[in-house]
Design an enzyme around this catalytic site. Structure first.
Site, PDB file in Angstrom:
ATOM      1  N   ASN A  90      87.585 -52.169 -65.518  1.00 62.31           N
ATOM      2  CA  ASN A  90      86.308 -51.523 -65.191  1.00 62.31           C
ATOM      3  C   ASN A  90      85.145 -52.498 -65.105  1.00 62.31           C
ATOM      4  O   ASN A  90      84.135 -52.199 -64.487  1.00 62.31           O
ATOM      5  CB  ASN A  90      86.028 -50.386 -66.169  1.00 62.31           C
ATOM      6  CG  ASN A  90      86.805 -49.160 -65.746  1.00 62.31           C
ATOM      7  OD1 ASN A  90      86.828 -48.831 -64.563  1.00 62.31           O
ATOM      8  ND2 ASN A  90      87.474 -48.512 -66.675  1.00 62.31           N
ATOM      9  N   HIS A 137      95.371 -47.890 -71.403  1.00 64.30           N
ATOM     10  CA  HIS A 137      94.505 -47.453 -70.309  1.00 64.30           C
ATOM     11  C   HIS A 137      95.322 -47.258 -69.032  1.00 64.30           C
ATOM     12  O   HIS A 137      95.638 -48.222 -68.333  1.00 64.30           O
ATOM     13  CB  HIS A 137      93.395 -48.509 -70.124  1.00 64.30           C
ATOM     14  CG  HIS A 137      92.364 -48.152 -69.111  1.00 64.30           C
ATOM     15  ND1 HIS A 137      91.645 -49.088 -68.417  1.00 64.30           N
ATOM     16  CD2 HIS A 137      91.920 -46.945 -68.670  1.00 64.30           C
ATOM     17  CE1 HIS A 137      90.815 -48.476 -67.596  1.00 64.30           C
ATOM     18  NE2 HIS A 137      90.961 -47.176 -67.734  1.00 64.30           N
ATOM     19  N   SER A 157      88.173 -45.642 -70.970  1.00 65.39           N
ATOM     20  CA  SER A 157      87.928 -46.563 -69.859  1.00 65.39           C
ATOM     21  C   SER A 157      87.104 -47.756 -70.305  1.00 65.39           C
ATOM     22  O   SER A 157      87.051 -48.759 -69.605  1.00 65.39           O
ATOM     23  CB  SER A 157      87.132 -45.859 -68.764  1.00 65.39           C
ATOM     24  OG  SER A 157      87.792 -44.724 -68.322  1.00 65.39           O
TER      25      SER A 157
HETATM   26  P1  NAI Z   1      88.640 -34.819 -67.693  1.00 65.13           P
HETATM   27  O1  NAI Z   1      87.232 -34.321 -67.742  1.00 65.13           O
HETATM   28  O2  NAI Z   1      89.470 -34.540 -66.492  1.00 65.13           O
HETATM   29  O3  NAI Z   1      89.475 -34.282 -68.948  1.00 65.13           O
HETATM   30  C1  NAI Z   1      89.030 -34.367 -70.263  1.00 65.13           C
HETATM   31  C2  NAI Z   1      89.763 -33.322 -71.066  1.00 65.13           C
HETATM   32  O4  NAI Z   1      89.461 -33.540 -72.443  1.00 65.13           O
HETATM   33  C3  NAI Z   1      89.321 -31.881 -70.737  1.00 65.13           C
HETATM   34  O5  NAI Z   1      90.466 -31.094 -70.448  1.00 65.13           O
HETATM   35  C4  NAI Z   1      88.624 -31.423 -72.013  1.00 65.13           C
HETATM   36  O6  NAI Z   1      88.822 -30.064 -72.315  1.00 65.13           O
HETATM   37  C5  NAI Z   1      89.307 -32.279 -73.033  1.00 65.13           C
HETATM   38  N1  NAI Z   1      88.514 -32.390 -74.258  1.00 65.13           N
HETATM   39  C6  NAI Z   1      87.182 -32.509 -74.377  1.00 65.13           C
HETATM   40  N2  NAI Z   1      86.853 -32.587 -75.685  1.00 65.13           N
HETATM   41  C7  NAI Z   1      87.990 -32.505 -76.374  1.00 65.13           C
HETATM   42  C8  NAI Z   1      88.294 -32.511 -77.744  1.00 65.13           C
HETATM   43  N3  NAI Z   1      87.361 -32.622 -78.677  1.00 65.13           N
HETATM   44  N4  NAI Z   1      89.594 -32.422 -78.072  1.00 65.13           N
HETATM   45  C9  NAI Z   1      90.551 -32.332 -77.128  1.00 65.13           C
HETATM   46  N5  NAI Z   1      90.308 -32.297 -75.817  1.00 65.13           N
HETATM   47  C10 NAI Z   1      89.040 -32.384 -75.454  1.00 65.13           C
HETATM   48  O7  NAI Z   1      88.540 -36.401 -67.989  1.00 65.13           O
HETATM   49  P2  NAI Z   1      89.555 -37.560 -67.539  1.00 65.13           P
HETATM   50  O8  NAI Z   1      89.130 -38.077 -66.232  1.00 65.13           O
HETATM   51  O9  NAI Z   1      90.948 -37.086 -67.736  1.00 65.13           O
HETATM   52  O10 NAI Z   1      89.190 -38.705 -68.612  1.00 65.13           O
HETATM   53  C11 NAI Z   1      89.723 -38.692 -69.912  1.00 65.13           C
HETATM   54  C12 NAI Z   1      89.638 -40.083 -70.508  1.00 65.13           C
HETATM   55  O11 NAI Z   1      90.371 -40.990 -69.678  1.00 65.13           O
HETATM   56  C13 NAI Z   1      88.229 -40.656 -70.628  1.00 65.13           C
HETATM   57  O12 NAI Z   1      88.156 -41.449 -71.784  1.00 65.13           O
HETATM   58  C14 NAI Z   1      88.125 -41.510 -69.378  1.00 65.13           C
HETATM   59  O13 NAI Z   1      87.181 -42.558 -69.526  1.00 65.13           O
HETATM   60  C15 NAI Z   1      89.541 -42.063 -69.280  1.00 65.13           C
HETATM   61  N6  NAI Z   1      89.967 -42.526 -67.953  1.00 65.13           N
HETATM   62  C16 NAI Z   1      89.596 -41.838 -66.837  1.00 65.13           C
HETATM   63  C17 NAI Z   1      90.014 -42.266 -65.587  1.00 65.13           C
HETATM   64  C18 NAI Z   1      89.652 -41.509 -64.352  1.00 65.13           C
HETATM   65  O14 NAI Z   1      89.899 -42.008 -63.239  1.00 65.13           O
HETATM   66  N7  NAI Z   1      89.086 -40.325 -64.454  1.00 65.13           N
HETATM   67  C19 NAI Z   1      90.841 -43.479 -65.416  1.00 65.13           C
HETATM   68  C20 NAI Z   1      91.241 -44.086 -66.677  1.00 65.13           C
HETATM   69  C21 NAI Z   1      90.776 -43.637 -67.884  1.00 65.13           C
END
Ligand code: NAI
Length: 284
Positions: free
Chosen positions: A190, A140, A119
């Site tokens: 963002n 993104h 993000s």
């Molecule tokens: P989330 O917390 O739902 O999922 C993250 C996932 O990554 C978890 O399943 C976790 O087990 C996994 N994970 C953690 N460490 C890991 C590793 N070393 N290797 C592989 N998997 C690992 O988070 P979310 O919301 O899906 O965010 C993920 C990315 O997307 C972040 O960089 C966030 O900034 C970005 N993002 C998030 C948005 C949102 O609305 N939540 C929108 C756009 C981008």
């Protein structure tokens, strides 16, 4: 280079959605997370999304089966060895992403593009952790991925035009509208959005009004489909805090300093919908 096979790293709210749109676009897709429980949790969400589309008549049962059939679960980063594109969607933490990118750089074939769904973290800095910075790019997606039309494409300092073109085409194939920007903290999306969400959290902190009022004012008065507090809970308060810290560090401007209430919610583990409690309580 034609993309045929895509690996998605992380099966959380973003990674699962990216795996879904990748498989819907006809790509062979690998869905990776650190253990099979997490992978299965992500796949269950995809299954639910597709079933909803079938019941609404947007997809046939055969389409659903074919899409699911294109997604291979994985807990081995080595599965990147025959992928043309890897999209990383793990926690918003530079040190963890750095580890994953340097491993992927060793495993993925030389032609493969490594994309991050970050993000806010600098694509140029992520790229520098690999030996292929010209093939690293920001891809993104927006939340919820299967619904939202935009992919913000971030071009790192070294990203080539050729790599940008390939990612632009893949985004279109996934049914999205790509919009590019330079690699600046918070990118375009963002930098605008999180300042608004943070301001709402400052208002909450100061006791200006309850969250419902803040949300209603932005929904009814400004025609936003969701209020900033609801949206914050959807994105995840931990993710919002990370993004604000990246912008605060990156620009050194106090307008990005996170509200103390946001920090406290994160310390409490109240991260939003994903933990059942954030600004609002979803456990009832
Ligand atoms: P989330 O917390 O739902 O999922 C993250 C996932 O990554 C978890 O399943 C976790 O087990 C996994 N994970 C953690 N460490 C890991 C590793 N070393 N290797 C592989 N998997 C690992 O988070 P979310 O919301 O899906 O965010 C993920 C990315 O997307 C972040 O960089 C966030 O900034 C970005 N993002 C998030 C948005 C949102 O609305 N939540 C929108 C756009 C981008």
């Amino acid at each position: 280079m034609t993309i045929k096979k895509i690996m998605v790293i992380g099966a959380g709210q973003m990674g699962g959605g990216i795996a879904q749109v990748s498989a819907q676009a006809g790509y062979d897709t690998v869905q990776y997370d650190i253990n099979m429980d997490l992978v299965n949790k992500g796949l269950a969400v995809i299954e639910k999304n597709l079933s909803r589309d079938v019941s609404k008549g947007k997809k046939s049962k055969e389409d659903k089966a074919a899409i699911l059939g294109r997604i291979k679960p994985s807990v081995k980063l080595e599965d990147a060895a025959d992928c043309d594109l890897v999209v990383e969607a793990i926690v918003e933490n530079f040190d963890i992403k750095k580890q994953v990118f340097s491993q992927l750089d060793q495993i993925a074939p030389a032609h493969a593009i490594l994309a991050s769904n970050t993000s806010s973290l600098p694509i140029t800095q992520i790229a520098a952790t690999t030996k292929r910075p010209e093939k690293v790019i920001g891809m993104h997606f927006m939340n919820p991925v299967p619904v939202m039309k935009l992919v913000e494409i971030i071009r790192g300092l070294a990203t080539t035009d050729e790599v940008y073109k390939i990612i632009e085409e893949a985004s279109i194939k996934m049914g999205k509208t790509p919009v590019w920007c330079k690699d600046v903290p918070g990118f375009i999306s963002n930098r605008v959005l999180q300042v608004m969400i943070n301001e709402a959290l400052w208002e909450l902190y100061e006791g200006v009004a309850p969250a419902e009022n803040i949300d209603n004012i932005m929904k009814l008065g400004m025609n936003h489909p969701m209020g900033p507090c609801e949206l914050a809970d959807l994105i995840g308060l931990d993710t919002i805090l990370s993004i604000l810290n990246v912008m605060y560090d990156g620009y050194g401007d106090p307008k990005y300093r996170p509200s103390p209430l946001l920090k406290q919610y994160v310390q409490a583990g109240w991260l939003g919908r994903k933990t059942g409690k954030g600004i609002y309580d979803y456990r009832k």
